[in-house]
Motif scaffolding. Structure first.
Motif, PDB file in Angstrom:
ATOM      1  N   GLY A 243      -5.572  -1.586   3.338  1.00 17.37           N
ATOM      2  CA  GLY A 243      -5.718  -0.849   4.523  1.00 17.37           C
ATOM      3  C   GLY A 243      -6.357   0.433   4.374  1.00 17.37           C
ATOM      4  O   GLY A 243      -6.050   0.920   3.354  1.00 17.37           O
ATOM      5  N   VAL A 244      -7.178   0.841   5.026  1.00 16.40           N
ATOM      6  CA  VAL A 244      -7.206   0.609   6.407  1.00 16.40           C
ATOM      7  C   VAL A 244      -8.665  -0.305   6.531  1.00 16.40           C
ATOM      8  O   VAL A 244      -9.348  -0.178   5.793  1.00 16.40           O
TER       9      VAL A 244
ATOM     10  N   ALA B 292      -3.381  -1.439   9.348  1.00 14.29           N
ATOM     11  CA  ALA B 292      -4.459  -1.139  10.248  1.00 14.29           C
ATOM     12  C   ALA B 292      -5.783  -2.002   9.782  1.00 14.29           C
ATOM     13  O   ALA B 292      -6.906  -1.482   9.785  1.00 14.29           O
TER      14      ALA B 292
END
Length: 874
Positions: free
Chosen positions: A620-621, A647
């Protein structure tokens, strides 16, 4: 002599290529000095080795002629009955004077070559055997040697040596073959040796008649040797084959050897900045390497648009016994590239590697076909890797798409970087494992790109930085169709390697699968700090754009392109494994989708697999991990922990979105969500104390997380809450992350899309005929002994809402203390803090210092990587 191959234009590197061709040289070539007013000709009239009319006498007379004269040695030997063989018993006189032409084509019946069957050579210089001398020695300036067959000498066939040897041309000869060009009677050393500071020497030339056939010699075909030797052109020759280029007539050494400090900048000989040019040659069938560049002070060599390891029609292999091109032992500043009109080197069919760099620095390889056959559509494997780089720094393989190489069909890996001195390599704009069009596989037998043995600070993908005045999006690689992994990073010490902007397992357009048979990306064996996709700010971009970013401001150095990789269509998308493998960061990649993310190209098994004790993966992200055949992310093993996933968009995978097995990530459990509270559209839950909680929205009830919405931190009791934003999705999940990693997704809760409707529709209907006495009162003990949840105390209570009968509905009070007022409608949902279930309390997690937060609305998240990466800058 010999002919040339095909026409000059065959199309650009990645354009349509109906047939390959070998083209003649570029630029101006060395020319003898302008003709003098006085011309002197010495005529050879017999095949004897001495006496009047002999070649020996003509050479003696030429050396003593007036220096103001232009001297030609011509042949008119009658009665040979075919080729005229001059048997040389002892060394011939050196050609020490300047302005001399030794012209074998002057013999009646001889002629330069006009087609593939070659020309007609009728003058043969035949040496006395292994103990004999060199054939011809040239030490003077402005000398040309044409139309001879020179073979059977114990030394070199032709020697050009000394700082007095300037502007020498050796063209249209057979060096090591008889006059038919088919029978090898090699010289004891090289076909031609250039040494001792000789300069501005041309072997061959840019037109058909000037190429030499240099084959069958015991040493090299062409040897360029020694400090001060430079400004050398080797153009348009057949080296290691017969005159037609259809069969091998091996030189025992390499086809071309540049060594012992040979270099030197050009003074306009070919219009370039490199001092030694090897261009438009057929270099095949030799027992050692096709081209070898050797030695710490050897530099400034260009290898341009040659056929190396193929026949003259580029149909079949005529293998060199070693590598196609081998640069070694400190040689530096070597360029392997296309011609000015875009014709590539074709390096295929060799027994060793296509190109091997060993302890060599500042090497560029661009525009080559390495391991493929005619037109880049068929396999013609080199026996090793396409390109192997060992203990070498500053290597560039490719560049923009126009400069990229086609590296496919090789027996082992496409590109193999190894050794702790291999650093700052850039691999960019190449097609590795596919055909020229990038729509079919021509697999390398191993991995597409392998980085191992401590190789570090290397870039696979989009080259960072562009020259001042333009920042066009740089090109990643297409790495697809290979038998092994697409990209693999192995071994302790293999650190700080970047993999950005590639398509791994798809076609060139990123719209269909062309998978690698194993993983798209594998990191194993103790490799560390591998950055895949978005580049952390702490990476020094100047290491990967050595000249391009010099003097530019920070804003000018921003990367204005999609850095993420598309890793789709493989067996597994990403595989990270091994007890000392750590600190792998993936961001902004598409794993299981098309390059634009609009459709599915599933990896057959999991999107990401982490196992075997690997640690500290940061996923991530903004990765998309979707449509894969099994789990989106699978982490396995109690010794496999500290893997955080944040995320990302994880959805519609064949298994779980995130699966932990065997105690992975410290056995962290998924959060538990309570039903959504109406009308506030509020969701409460419990998780590990102090953990980071992330909220996701989903269109399907698949238990994954398609769209990241917000994050919060659980309090010391593990409680957290979110106000659901106005989202089009109806299903919601969460994950929790602590120092040992991220959990699976929580249970799914649902809520209809938030739409602007009357508040009354969000309140359960009140039956007006019900008497208050029939409603059970709130238990005083529960209300008075449990403190109210902090989260709900911070919220405004819902207003009393008129019922259909006009009677107000009482709202629950947010204040502390007991309430003895009966509640007509039980619309308040108890918060997790009032539950009998104890929250998890990891002993190594400090209590939260703030109450749980509630993030409302679809604001853009500021959160990035939860756990900081501690990097070893050494």
């Amino acid at each position: 002599m010999m002919g040339r191959i095909g026409g000059r234009r065959c199309g650009g590197l990645f354009g349509s290529l109906a047939a390959m061709c070998l083209v003649v040289g570029l630029g101006s070539s060395a020319q003898p000095a302008m003709a003098r007013p006085s011309q002197t000709t010495f005529l050879v009239t017999n095949a004897g080795d001495s006496g009047p009319g002999s070649l020996r006498r003509a050479l003696v007379d030429a050396n003593t002629a007036a220096l103001t004269d232009r001297v030609t040695i011509s042949f008119d030997i009658p009665g040979c009955g075919g080729p005229c063989r001059i048997h040389v018993v002892e060394a011939l006189p050196e050609i020490s004077r300047g302005d001399l032409l030794l012209d074998g084509y002057s013999q009646p019946g001889a002629a330069p070559g006009l087609d593939l069957q070659g020309g007609t050579i009728l003058i043969e210089l035949v040496g006395p055997g292994p103990a004999g001398p060199d054939g011809l020695r040239i030490t003077g300036p402005d000398v040309e040697v044409r139309g001879l067959a020179v073979h059977g000498f114990g030394g070199n066939g032709v020697v050009v040596t000394g700082d007095g040897a300037r502007r020498v041309v050796v063209a249209g000869n057979y060096l090591g073959l008889d006059s038919t060009g088919a029978v090898s009677i090699g010289n004891g050393r090289a076909g031609i040796a250039i040494s001792g500071g000789a300069r501005q020497v041309r072997v061959g030339g840019p037109v058909t008649a000037e190429g030499n056939v240099i084959s069958g010699n015991v040493g090299e075909g062409v040897a360029v040797l020694g400090d001060g030797t430079g400004e050398i052109e080797v153009i348009g020759n057949f080296i290691g084959t017969d005159v037609g280029g259809f069969a091998a007539q091996a030189n025992v050494g390499s086809g071309v050897l540049v060594a012992e400090g040979a270099s030197g900048e050009s003074s306009g000989l070919s219009g370039g900045e490199f001092g030694i040019l090897v261009q438009d040659n057929l270099i095949s069938g030799n027992q050692a390497d096709g081209v070898r560049v050797d030695g710490a002070s050897t530099s400034a060599v260009r290898v341009v648009s040659n056929l190396i390891g193929r026949d003259s029609l580029n149909n079949i292999a005529l293998s060199n016994g070693g590598d196609g091109v081998h640069v070694m032992n400190g040689a530096h500043d070597i360029l392997i590239t296309t011609s000015e009109d875009g014709q590539p080197n074709v390096i295929a069919g060799n027994f060793g590697h296509g190109v091997q760099l060993e302890r060599a620095n500042n090497i560029t390889i661009r525009g080559a076909f390495i391991g493929t056959g005619r037109g880049g559509q068929t396999v013609m494997p080199n026996g090793g890797s396409g390109v192997r780089v060992a203990h070498s720094a500053g290597v560039t393989i490719g560049g923009s798409e126009a400069e990229g190489n086609l590296i496919s069909g090789n027996a082992t890996h496409g590109v193999y970087l190894s050794g702790d001195q291999t650093m700052n390599a850039i691999i960019s704009g190449n097609r590795i494992g596919t055909n020229l069009d990038g729509n079919e596989s021509l697999p390398n037998g191993g991995d597409g790109v392998r980085i191992a043995g401590g190789a570090r600070n290397n870039l696979v993908g989009a080259a960072l930085g562009e020259p001042a005045g333009g920042f066009d999006p740089p090109e990643g690689n297409l790495i697809s169709g290979n038998v092994g992994d697409g990209v693999v990073v192995l071994d302790a010490g293999s650190t700080d390697n970047l993999i950005i902007g590639n398509r791994i397992g798809t076609t060139q357009d990123g719209a269909a699968a062309l998978g690698n048979e194993k993983a798209g990306l594998r990191v194993a064996g103790g490799a560390s700090f591998v950055f895949v996709g978005l580049i952390p700010l702490e990476i020094d971009l100047n290491r990967f754009a050595r000249k391009a970013t010099a003097g530019l401001t920070d804003s000018q150095q921003q990367i204005d392109f999609d850095p993420g990789n598309t890793i789709s269509g493989n067996r597994v998308g990403v595989r990270i494994e091994g007890p000392d493998t750590r600190d792998v960061t993936l961001a902004e990649n598409r794993i299981g989708t098309t390059a634009d993310g609009s459709a599915d190209i599933p990896n057959a098994e999991a999107g990401v697999v982490i196992l075997g004790g690997a640690q500290n993966t940061h996923l991530g992200v903004d990765n998309t991990i979707a449509y894969n055949g099994a789990d989106g992310i699978l982490v396995d093993g109690a010794d496999t922990f500290s893997h955080t996933f944040a995320a990302n968009a994880i959805y519609e995978n064949g298994g779980a979105g995130i699966a932990l097995s065997g105690g992975a990530n410290g056995g962290i459990e998924a959060p538990m969500l309570d039903p959504v509270v109406f009308p506030a559209r509020r969701v409460d839950g419990t998780a590990c104390a102090g953990c980071l909680i992330q909220l996701f929205a989903n269109r399907l009830d698949d238990g994954e997380g398609r769209r990241y919405l917000a994050d919060a931190v659980a309090d010391e009791a593990g409680a957290f809450a979110f106000d659901l934003p106005a989202a089009e999705e109806t299903f919601f999940t969460t994950t929790s992350t602590d120092d040992l990693g991220t959990s699976p997704f929580s249970n799914v809760v649902s809520a209809p899309p938030a739409t602007p409707v009357p508040t009354a529709t969000l309140v359960p209907p009140t039956v007006t005929s019900s008497a208050p006495a029939t409603v059970l009162p709130t238990a005083p003990a529960t209300a008075t002994q449990s403190p109210p949840p902090t989260v709900t105390a911070t919220e405004d209570p819902p207003s009393a809402t008129p019922t259909a009968g006009g009677t107000p509905t009482a709202a629950p009070s947010p204040t502390t203390g007991a309430s003895t007022t009966p509640m007509p409608t039980p619309i308040a949902t108890p918060s997790p803090q009032a539950s009998d279930t104890p929250a998890s309390e990891p002993s190594d997690t400090p209590p939260a210092t703030a109450p749980p937060t509630s993030t409302a609305g679809p604001a853009t998240p500021e959160w990035r990587i939860h756990l900081p990466i501690t990097r070893n800058e050494a």
